[in-house]
Design an enzyme around this catalytic site. Structure first.
Site, PDB file in Angstrom:
ATOM      1  N   GLU A   1       0.834  -1.201   0.000  1.00 15.51           N
ATOM      2  CA  GLU A   1       0.000   0.000   0.000  1.00 15.51           C
ATOM      3  C   GLU A   1       0.874   1.258   0.000  1.00 15.51           C
ATOM      4  O   GLU A   1       1.783   1.381   0.823  1.00 15.51           O
ATOM      5  CB  GLU A   1      -0.892   0.009   1.254  1.00 15.51           C
ATOM      6  CG  GLU A   1      -1.891  -1.134   1.258  1.00 15.51           C
ATOM      7  CD  GLU A   1      -2.841  -1.095   2.448  1.00 15.51           C
ATOM      8  OE1 GLU A   1      -2.796  -0.125   3.235  1.00 15.51           O
ATOM      9  OE2 GLU A   1      -3.628  -2.053   2.588  1.00 15.51           O
TER      10      GLU A   1
ATOM     11  N   GLU B   1      -8.715   1.539  -4.419  1.00 12.86           N
ATOM     12  CA  GLU B   1      -9.815   1.261  -3.479  1.00 12.86           C
ATOM     13  C   GLU B   1     -10.588   2.525  -3.139  1.00 12.86           C
ATOM     14  O   GLU B   1      -9.996   3.539  -2.746  1.00 12.86           O
ATOM     15  CB  GLU B   1      -9.241   0.607  -2.203  1.00 12.86           C
ATOM     16  CG  GLU B   1     -10.314   0.273  -1.173  1.00 12.86           C
ATOM     17  CD  GLU B   1      -9.851  -0.709  -0.107  1.00 12.86           C
ATOM     18  OE1 GLU B   1      -8.727  -1.273  -0.227  1.00 12.86           O
ATOM     19  OE2 GLU B   1     -10.611  -0.925   0.850  1.00 12.86           O
TER      20      GLU B   1
END
Ligand code: KIV
Length: 272
Positions: free
Chosen positions: A123, A190
């Site tokens: 991430e 996301e």
């Protein structure tokens, strides 16, 4: 409805880039154990993500932060034993790559060596570029993850849609280009506005796999336990439930309990 697609014997990182070029959407689901991975792989999925969402759905933690590298490796080993065709991507968990590139490489190597996974996911963008570079230099494929990055939930404060403001959207676009330039083979995006997600996907040659990012991207991912309706307290707008397993399983368990208590189970044919 069945959709015409190329018949891949095994999905590799190259297949995913080819799928984008051929306009074939990529389907990705999470798995953390052997049985689920076997069913998902047999269904013809392109990618299984051994996500750190295991922290939530398998271990019952509120966030993805507590799961450890050893636990991720254990889940990935179980998944790898089950699959024949799909690509398996494993999340590097929080605390195993953020401090420095050497630590990041050590963690990625452990995942690849001990689990047999095919790629890792991380991430972040610019902040972790040196770690991504080092891992890629070691020959380990990296999938990026931008937008809502759950490992940073305490920085964000909430799980609401990201990059609605111009400054954050600009950084996200820059990060996506950077990840492609560094050599990442795909990016998960996301919970960002659909228009922005499409813009990002259109600007890249590597696939963008969305979750809560609309249908202008190159593929979709869902957490398996959510799409099967096993978790029922989690209800984001983007989640399509394909089954109601929470209620289906509860009915089966209640029936079993009744059958045991009433001496209905086992019957004559169910004993030796
Ligand atoms: O851990 C996970 O399941 C993920 C998906 C939500 C993309 O990162």
């Amino acid at each position: 409805m069945s959709v015409a697609k190329k018949d891949y014997k095994r999905i590799t990182v190259k297949s995913l880039i080819e799928m984008k070029a051929n306009n074939e959407k990529i389907a990705m689901l999470t798995a953390y154990d052997y049985t689920m991975a076997k069913i998902i792989d047999s269904s013809g999925i392109d990618v299984i993500l051994v996500g750190d969402s295991a922290s939530n759905v398998m271990a019952g933690h509120e966030t993805t932060l507590p799961i450890t590298l050893d636990q991720m490796i254990y889940h990935a080993q179980s998944v790898i034993r089950a699959i024949k065709r799909c690509l398996v991507v494993v999340d590097i968990p929080f605390g195993s790559y953020q401090s420095d590139p050497k630590e990041a490489l050590r963690s990625a190597i452990r995942i690849m060596k001990e689990s047999g996974g095919h790629a890792v996911k991380m991430e972040g963008g610019k902040e972790i570029k040196d770690s991504i570079k080092r891992i890629l230099n070691a020959g380990i494929p990296v999938m990026g993850h931008l937008g809502l990055t759950p490992q940073s939930i305490y920085k964000f404060g909430t799980y609401t849609v990201r990059a609605k403001e111009e400054a954050e959207a600009k950084k996200l676009k820059e990060d996506a280009l950077l990840l492609q330039k560094l050599g990442c083979f795909a990016i998960v995006l996301e919970k960002v506005p659909a228009k922005l997600a499409k813009e990002v996907a259109d600007s890249l040659t590597i696939p963008v796999i969305g979750i809560g990012a609309g249908n202008g991207v190159d593929g979709q991912v869902l957490v398996t336990h959510d799409m099967l309706g096993m978790t029922h307290e989690f209800n984001p707008r983007f989640l399509r439930r394909y089954m109601d397993l929470f209620n289906g399983m509860t009915t089966a368990f209640s029936q079993f309990i009744d059958d045991v208590k009433s001496l209905d189970f086992p019957n004559e044919k169910e004993q030796y």
